[in-house]
Design a protein around this motif. Structure first.
Motif, mmCIF file in Angstrom:
data_model
loop_
_atom_site.group_PDB
_atom_site.id
_atom_site.type_symbol
_atom_site.label_atom_id
_atom_site.label_comp_id
_atom_site.label_asym_id
_atom_site.label_seq_id
_atom_site.Cartn_x
_atom_site.Cartn_y
_atom_site.Cartn_z
ATOM 1 N N ALA A 2 56.222 -57.075 -52.065
ATOM 2 C CA ALA A 2 56.913 -56.131 -51.230
ATOM 3 C C ALA A 2 58.398 -56.277 -51.353
ATOM 4 C CB ALA A 2 56.512 -56.321 -49.773
ATOM 5 N N SER A 3 59.094 -55.198 -51.075
ATOM 6 C CA SER A 3 60.534 -55.250 -51.018
ATOM 7 C C SER A 3 60.936 -55.392 -49.570
ATOM 8 C CB SER A 3 61.123 -53.970 -51.606
ATOM 9 O OG SER A 3 60.796 -53.875 -52.952
ATOM 10 N N TYR A 114 59.276 -47.882 -53.680
ATOM 11 C CA TYR A 114 59.277 -48.092 -52.239
ATOM 12 C C TYR A 114 58.180 -47.280 -51.552
ATOM 13 C CZ TYR A 114 63.729 -50.631 -52.066
ATOM 14 O OH TYR A 114 64.708 -51.559 -52.195
ATOM 15 N N LEU A 117 54.573 -48.843 -52.616
ATOM 16 C CA LEU A 117 54.209 -50.221 -52.278
ATOM 17 C C LEU A 117 53.374 -50.314 -50.991
ATOM 18 C CD1 LEU A 117 57.384 -52.226 -53.319
ATOM 19 C CD2 LEU A 117 55.059 -52.593 -54.152
ATOM 20 N N SER A 312 57.073 -53.777 -46.614
ATOM 21 C CA SER A 312 57.414 -52.672 -47.502
ATOM 22 C C SER A 312 57.497 -51.352 -46.740
ATOM 23 C CB SER A 312 56.392 -52.565 -48.639
ATOM 24 O OG SER A 312 55.079 -52.384 -48.146
#
Length: 473
Positions: A2-3, A114, A117, A312
């Motif tokens: 994940a970001s 984005y 995810l 995310s």
């Protein structure tokens, strides 16, 4: 995987922001641990069946190729994080080092990552429960998961950094148990019947083209290694950041390699997984350690995917809010913040709607779409090193400078390009369409390239928003 979502604190030289600045308290290993947590080590089992089928039983080789490329890219991230310590995105590096319009396009490609995810985490959980509870309709899992995560993020956008750290320990313990169980079985004749063999890396029938295709898929496992750049302002010293990025890649790659090696020895083919090659993690747990270990491994993967999904989901909702507040997207819609919850409710619900697509997509397809955006980002981060150091600063006249600022990032770009050539055709088509939409939209917001596009780095402070949102984001 994940970001993360974060707001950069002021630099040491800046005046303290209202409410104080972030304390420089994180050492090297604390940052590396957080980075590994975002990478979600158990993802190696989620894609194992897909990659094993593609490589004819040489998953470790695919990881080795990907690790080399990611390590070279990590070197470039390490260089750029020193130049722009308060940011951490390929978008920012390209915008500042190359051109704002090109930076926009890189950011637009990353936006695809984005958006997808959160969906891939819902998809992983769906695949887990399909195997453990086959009578449960897949759409029920996706809807319940999406409603839960969307509701949580709507109420509070608090990050999951601490939870990710706890999950990292649990995941690594589960993977150590997997290795122990597998070694015992191998010594008793299961699978390859040995714990030392070159077969998982190379054997008759394995082709370089197949390995590159597999490497393209397993790049998905490394997504999130650059997340450690968000902790630059909390690091005890900015000097540790390049090392933290590299260690995150190397240790994450080592975990993937060791796990894939023993999994490949234990399961030379996908036959034991039956119809569940799309995500064999539950089957791996069952076949290696029985129902109890299956429950342990699935629980580790389930909770890690949930935490990754929360992080995310919040991250992309915040990025959309930044785009709205800066008029990159319609401000009235994407810039709206609910007065009670102080969260961008529309954005959170919008991301939830995208997440519902997990009812129908396969893991390899979604991973390919995500890798499209990731490879765009990785390619341009390497390019920014050449432009910033070799071109703009003129650091190209000594052998050492040419090696550091031209050869290494150039090699990383070439190798990333090789992975590009192995992307799934559907991913290239979808990515191309997404890029075309972004280019058309860029023409509109720049009035035919007459004005520069506004910024939308996910870590950018958002002006005009209740301070509580900034504290929670």
């Amino acid at each position: 995987m994940a970001s993360p979502t974060a707001v950069p604190a002021p630099t040491a030289s800046a005046a303290p922001a209202r409410g104080g600045s972030l304390k420089r308290s994180l050492g090297l290993w604390a940052i590396v641990g957080l980075g590994l947590g975002y990478m979600t080590p158990t993802v190696v089992f989620d894609t194992f069946g897909i990659v094993s089928g593609q490589t004819d039983g040489a998953v470790p080789s695919a990881y080795l190729i990907a690790l080399v490329i990611m390590a070279l890219t990590a070197i470039s991230y390490g260089k750029m994080v020193r130049v722009y310590p308060a940011a951490g995105s390929a978008y920012t590096y390209v915008r500042e080092s190359m051109h704002p319009n090109l930076g926009f396009m890189v950011g637009w490609a990353s936006l695809l990552d984005y958006l997808l995810l959160p969906m891939v985490n819902a998809l992983i959980i769906r695949l887990y429960l399909e195997q453990v509870f086959p009578a449960l309709p897949p759409w029920v899992t996706v809807v319940v998961y999406t409603v839960f995560v969307t509701t949580v993020i709507c109420l509070s956008m608090r990050g999951t950094s601490n939870l990710n750290m706890v999950l990292l320990v649990g995941a690594i313990l589960a993977m150590i148990a997997f290795v122990v169980f597998t070694v015992i079985e191998l010594t008793h004749g299961a699978g390859a019947g040995t714990i030392v063999s070159a077969e998982p890396f190379v054997h008759d029938g394995v082709t370089m083209s197949a390995l590159l295709t597999g490497a393209t898929v397993v790049c998905f496992s490394f997504i999130g290694f650059d997340a450690v750049t968000m902790y630059t302002e909390e690091a005890k010293s900015i000097r540790i950041m390049p090392k933290a990025i590299m260690l995150t890649v190397l240790l994450g790659g080592a975990i993937f390699l060791v796990s894939a090696y023993f999994a490949q020895l234990r399961f030379p083919t996908n036959a034991p997984f039956g119809e569940f090659t799309d995500d064999p993690l539950p089957q791996i747990g069952l076949l290696v350690g029985g129902p109890v270990f299956q429950a342990v491994l699935v629980s580790a993967g389930f909770v890690a995917a949930l935490a990754s999904g929360l992080a995310s989901h919040a991250s992309v909702a915040r990025m959309l809010m930044v785009m709205g507040r800066n008029n990159v997207l319609p401000k009235r819609v994407f810039g709206y913040v609910h007065p009670r919850t102080h969260t961008p409710v529309f954005n959170v619900v919008f991301v939830g709607a995208v997440t519902l697509l997990a009812m129908s997509f396969s893991l390899d397809t979604v991973a390919a779409y995500i890798n499209f955006g990731a490879l765009v980002a990785f390619t341009f981060v390497n390019a920014t090193v050449i432009v910033h150091f070799a071109v703009r600063q003129g650091r190209r006249h000594t052998a050492g400078d040419r090696w550091k600022y031209i050869v290494l990032p150039g090699l990383a770009m070439v190798l990333t390009g090789v992975l590009w050539s192995q992307l799934h055709a559907d991913a290239l088509i979808a990515g191309g369409v997404w890029a075309a939409i972004g280019f058309a939209y860029l023409l509109v917001i720049t009035k035919g390239f007459r004005v520069a596009p506004k910024g939308f780095d996910e870590n950018q402070p958002v002006t005009g928003v209740n301070k509580q949102l900034t504290d929670q984001a």
